[in-house]
Design a protein around this motif. Structure first.
Motif, PDB file in Angstrom:
ATOM      1  N   LYS A 274      -2.104   6.323  -2.200  1.00 14.27           N
ATOM      2  CA  LYS A 274      -0.813   6.082  -2.110  1.00 14.27           C
ATOM      3  C   LYS A 274      -0.126   6.799  -3.089  1.00 14.27           C
ATOM      4  CE  LYS A 274       2.233   2.089  -2.931  1.00 14.27           C
ATOM      5  NZ  LYS A 274       2.776   2.093  -1.691  1.00 14.27           N
ATOM      6  N   LEU A 275       1.086   7.506  -2.539  1.00 18.36           N
ATOM      7  CA  LEU A 275       2.070   8.454  -3.434  1.00 18.36           C
ATOM      8  C   LEU A 275       3.197   8.035  -3.562  1.00 18.36           C
ATOM      9  CD1 LEU A 275       0.750  11.698  -1.988  1.00 18.36           C
ATOM     10  CD2 LEU A 275       0.022  10.768  -4.010  1.00 18.36           C
ATOM     11  N   LEU A 276       3.935   8.128  -4.503  1.00 22.48           N
ATOM     12  CA  LEU A 276       5.447   7.787  -4.783  1.00 22.48           C
ATOM     13  C   LEU A 276       6.203   8.636  -4.022  1.00 22.48           C
ATOM     14  CD1 LEU A 276       7.455   6.300  -6.459  1.00 22.48           C
ATOM     15  CD2 LEU A 276       7.329   8.117  -7.917  1.00 22.48           C
TER      16      LEU A 276
ATOM     17  N   SER B 216       2.385  -0.828 -10.106  1.00 19.24           N
ATOM     18  CA  SER B 216       2.456  -1.790 -11.190  1.00 19.24           C
ATOM     19  C   SER B 216       3.135  -0.932 -12.320  1.00 19.24           C
ATOM     20  CB  SER B 216       1.039  -2.228 -11.485  1.00 19.24           C
ATOM     21  OG  SER B 216       1.084  -3.306 -12.339  1.00 19.24           O
ATOM     22  N   LEU B 217       4.039  -1.744 -13.045  1.00 19.13           N
ATOM     23  CA  LEU B 217       4.529  -1.554 -13.921  1.00 19.13           C
ATOM     24  C   LEU B 217       4.101  -1.975 -15.416  1.00 19.13           C
ATOM     25  CD1 LEU B 217       8.293  -1.026 -13.057  1.00 19.13           C
ATOM     26  CD2 LEU B 217       6.520   0.440 -13.168  1.00 19.13           C
ATOM     27  N   LYS B 218       3.013  -3.251 -15.115  1.00 24.40           N
ATOM     28  CA  LYS B 218       2.514  -3.858 -16.163  1.00 24.40           C
ATOM     29  C   LYS B 218       1.946  -2.961 -17.209  1.00 24.40           C
ATOM     30  CE  LYS B 218       1.464  -8.010 -13.501  1.00 24.40           C
ATOM     31  NZ  LYS B 218       0.329  -8.920 -13.142  1.00 24.40           N
ATOM     32  N   PRO B 219       2.105  -3.124 -18.625  1.00 17.63           N
ATOM     33  CA  PRO B 219       1.617  -2.089 -19.513  1.00 17.63           C
ATOM     34  C   PRO B 219       0.094  -1.983 -19.552  1.00 17.63           C
ATOM     35  CG  PRO B 219       3.459  -3.438 -20.397  1.00 17.63           C
ATOM     36  CD  PRO B 219       3.082  -4.073 -19.094  1.00 17.63           C
ATOM     37  N   SER B 220      -0.543  -3.248 -19.165  1.00 22.75           N
ATOM     38  CA  SER B 220      -2.133  -3.091 -19.149  1.00 22.75           C
ATOM     39  C   SER B 220      -2.512  -2.272 -18.093  1.00 22.75           C
ATOM     40  CB  SER B 220      -2.585  -4.411 -18.927  1.00 22.75           C
ATOM     41  OG  SER B 220      -2.175  -5.054 -17.879  1.00 22.75           O
TER      42      SER B 220
ATOM     43  N   ALA C  90       9.578   2.880  -8.106  1.00 18.70           N
ATOM     44  CA  ALA C  90       7.929   2.786  -8.174  1.00 18.70           C
ATOM     45  C   ALA C  90       7.670   1.376  -8.014  1.00 18.70           C
ATOM     46  CB  ALA C  90       7.529   3.266  -9.398  1.00 18.70           C
ATOM     47  N   LYS C  91       8.421   0.392  -8.665  1.00 13.30           N
ATOM     48  CA  LYS C  91       8.155  -0.678  -8.313  1.00 13.30           C
ATOM     49  C   LYS C  91       8.033  -1.525  -7.104  1.00 13.30           C
ATOM     50  CE  LYS C  91       7.096  -5.200  -9.890  1.00 13.30           C
ATOM     51  NZ  LYS C  91       5.860  -5.521 -10.521  1.00 13.30           N
TER      52      LYS C  91
END
Length: 254
Positions: free
Chosen positions: A76-78, A48-52, A42-43
């Motif tokens: 955008k799709l994974l 984004s993998l930021k918790p916020s 995903a990254k």
């Protein structure tokens, strides 16, 4: 005799509990490693993998849950295709194998290594290659293949539904043939390789649980051969969960 009977029951209960704990730990290891690989994918694809960022995003719009919508077709799709499937499967088996080696009796290590070969080659790599090859061929020749299918005359609702179903037959046939060929070939090749590497005759037959990871093959075929739709993207979203099974089977094998 009574004392021996009680001792045997206690030992059996203890062994049973140990097996349950071992299996739970292997399952956790497989899920953790697969989840980590999924996060890296995903990254890499720009999520984004930021918790916020995750906290402020609705759950339905998280990378793993978001599906195609006609209202926003360019969203955008994974993407989970061949390379992603191989990464997830490898992570699952590696995690399950590590969990099995750590939490199970060391005498079962060789059996787990043999199962790892079966899972990676027989249940994932070879079937994925078969499905991917046939999928690409189908996609490149889709119009020509569909044009050869018989069609009902008329423009009514019934005729349209029947014609659509008839046009879907080549897709279903291609998926079934490539998947069946991949499973059979993978099983035979992994048995042969294990026999040569471990110097032990291996007759591992295909098991029901072997089909769990093949949801990824169906997902891959759908991704490559079918048009994007809520259903096709939903199917691919289930792939990571099913790919935890190879890791669990590897780590618990004896």
């Amino acid at each position: 005799m009574l004392v021996n009977s009680v001792v045997n029951k206690v030992n059996f209960g203890s062994n049973h509990n140990d097996d349950r704990k071992m299996k739970a730990c292997v399952a956790a290891a497989s899920i953790l490693s697969t989840g980590t690989a999924l996060a890296c994918i995903a990254k890499h694809q720009g999520f984004s993998l930021k918790p916020s960022a995750i906290k402020n995003t609705p759950v339905k719009d998280w990378a793993i849950f978001k599906v195609y919508s006609k209202k926003n077709p360019n969203a955008k799709l994974l993407e989970i295709e061949r390379n992603e499937i191989l990464q997830l499967a490898s992570a699952s088996v590696a995690g399950g194998l590590a969990g099995g080696i750590i939490f199970d009796d060391k005498k079962h290590v060789k059996a787990k290594l043999r199962e790892a070969v079966n899972q990676i080659l027989g249940n994932v790599l070879i079937p994925v290659i078969c499905v991917d090859t046939v999928s690409k061929f189908y996609k490149n020749h889709k119009k020509g293949i569909i044009s050869k299918m018989p069609q009902l005359k008329g423009t009514g609702k019934f005729a349209k539904q029947v014609n659509k179903a008839l046009q879907g037959i080549p897709f279903l046939a291609a998926t079934a043939i490539s998947l069946g060929t991949g499973i059979w070939t993978g099983n035979k090749f992994s048995n042969y390789l294990n026999e040569k590497v471990f110097k032990k005759k291996v007759e591992r037959n295909i098991k029901p649980t072997d089909f769990a990871p093949h949801v990824d093959d169906i997902g891959l075929a759908v991704t490559l051969m079918a048009e994007k739709s809520p259903l096709s993207t939903f199917i691919t979203r289930t792939v990571p969960a099913f790919l935890c099974v190879p890791g669990y089977e590897t780590g618990t094998h004896r």
